[in-house]
Design an enzyme around this catalytic site. Structure first.
Site, PDB file in Angstrom:
ATOM      1  CG  ASN A   1      77.120   9.787 134.798  1.00 19.39           C
ATOM      2  OD1 ASN A   1      76.634  10.046 135.920  1.00 19.39           O
ATOM      3  ND2 ASN A   1      78.345   9.656 134.821  1.00 19.39           N
TER       4      ASN A   1
ATOM      5  CG  ASP B   1      78.187  10.681 147.114  1.00 21.28           C
ATOM      6  OD1 ASP B   1      77.877  11.566 147.880  1.00 21.28           O
ATOM      7  OD2 ASP B   1      77.863  10.444 146.083  1.00 21.28           O
TER       8      ASP B   1
ATOM      9  CD  GLU C   1      80.526   8.589 137.706  1.00 21.20           C
ATOM     10  OE1 GLU C   1      79.519   8.573 137.573  1.00 21.20           O
ATOM     11  OE2 GLU C   1      81.612   9.715 137.651  1.00 21.20           O
TER      12      GLU C   1
HETATM   13  C1  F6R Z   1      75.863  13.610 145.923  1.00 21.24           C
HETATM   14  C2  F6R Z   1      75.613  12.513 144.920  1.00 21.24           C
HETATM   15  C3  F6R Z   1      75.497  12.612 143.398  1.00 21.24           C
HETATM   16  C4  F6R Z   1      74.236  13.837 143.295  1.00 21.24           C
HETATM   17  C5  F6R Z   1      74.283  13.895 141.916  1.00 21.24           C
HETATM   18  C6  F6R Z   1      73.190  15.027 141.360  1.00 21.24           C
HETATM   19  O1  F6R Z   1      76.267  13.535 147.077  1.00 21.24           O
HETATM   20  O2  F6R Z   1      75.346  11.523 145.420  1.00 21.24           O
HETATM   21  O3  F6R Z   1      74.910  11.518 142.842  1.00 21.24           O
HETATM   22  O4  F6R Z   1      73.165  13.439 143.925  1.00 21.24           O
HETATM   23  O5  F6R Z   1      75.414  14.262 140.817  1.00 21.24           O
HETATM   24  O6  F6R Z   1      73.813  16.468 141.563  1.00 21.24           O
HETATM   25  P1  F6R Z   1      72.911  17.664 141.645  1.00 21.24           P
HETATM   26  O7  F6R Z   1      71.748  17.389 142.694  1.00 21.24           O
HETATM   27  O8  F6R Z   1      73.924  18.645 142.025  1.00 21.24           O
HETATM   28  O9  F6R Z   1      72.365  17.680 140.283  1.00 21.24           O
END
Ligand code: F6R
Length: 231
Positions: free
Chosen positions: A130, A71, A137
């Site tokens: 979430n 992403d 999302e």
């Molecule tokens: C980042 C991604 C997000 C994170 C998620 C958890 O490339 O794809 O989906 O994996 O937001 O983020 P952390 O690990 O920082 O809690």
């Protein structure tokens, strides 16, 4: 819980990183030219450090691996250190020495590059507050394609931690649920008490696009969590 989930609970984030590195290295030994969808965020960083240590010690070889970006924010230049591309390069591609990369920019081009690769062999994922996967999302149905989208308040809030005082980007592009769910192996890494409720829901509540991570159960995922995230 659905029987096909393999849940591995580790005492802390250090042992989580070693267990995840063991899992990833076993996949690379079995297939050295693996294509890996690579999450950034905080959770996988200790795992990537452990993989880098093994690569630098000559214990693992990632030179034939293709690292595929999961992403990205929109409106952040690729050479900006805050871009997820730059984050993936400095935490994964460069220290592990992966041979090839696929950058996520144009959704249609990205999906055609994945097809040319023969699909994703291993998706390394973190769990959003979430229930997002990548930046899918809620609600994201299983066939949600690679696309540009607006980030939701919960994601903006968690991303704020990466951006300090700078304004948090509100738009992003993500590999679709279609790409993630088609991966031959999926590995979900979850660390910290703040993920406990969403992890329980993702593994135990009925599957729903309102919690995209719950759809991952269709892939017989391996989930490695630390005790704070599961007990
Ligand atoms: C980042 C991604 C997000 C994170 C998620 C958890 O490339 O794809 O989906 O994996 O937001 O983020 P952390 O690990 O920082 O809690």
């Amino acid at each position: 819980m659905v029987a096909s989930v393999t849940l591995n609970v580790q005492p802390d984030s250090h042992s989580l990183a070693r267990a995840a590195a063991d899992f990833i290295c076993a996949q690379v030994v079995a297939r050295p030219d693996l294509s890996i969808l690579v999450a950034t965020g905080n959770t996988p960083m200790p795992t990537y450090s452990e993989l880098a240590r093994r690569a630098q010690a000559g214990e693992a070889d990632f030179s034939r691996v293709t690292a595929v970006q999961l992403d990205e924010y929109l409106g952040v230049p690729e050479d900006d250190p805050r871009s997820l591309w730059a984050w993936m390069k400095r935490s994964f591609v460069e220290p592990l020495g992966t041979g090839r990369t696929v950058r996520l920019d144009d959704p249609a081009q990205f999906e055609s590059e994945i097809s040319e690769l023969g699909g994703i062999d291993l998706a390394i994922l973190g769990l959003g507050p979430n229930g997002h996967l990548g930046f899918n999302e809620p609600p994201s149905p299983p066939d949600a394609p690679t696309r540009r989208l607006a980030l939701m308040p919960a994601s903006l809030e968690s991303n704020r931690a990466y951006w300090g005082d700078l304004p948090v980007p509100t738009q992003a592009v993500t590999a679709g649920m279609n790409v993630i769910l088609a991966a031959r192996q999926t590995l979900l890494l979850v660390s910290g008490a703040h993920k406990r409720t969403v992890l329980r829901a993702a593994l135990e509540e009925p599957e729903t696009p309102d919690l995209p991570a719950s759809l991952l159960r269709r892939t017989a995922p391996t989930v490695i969590a630390d005790a704070a995230a599961w007990t």
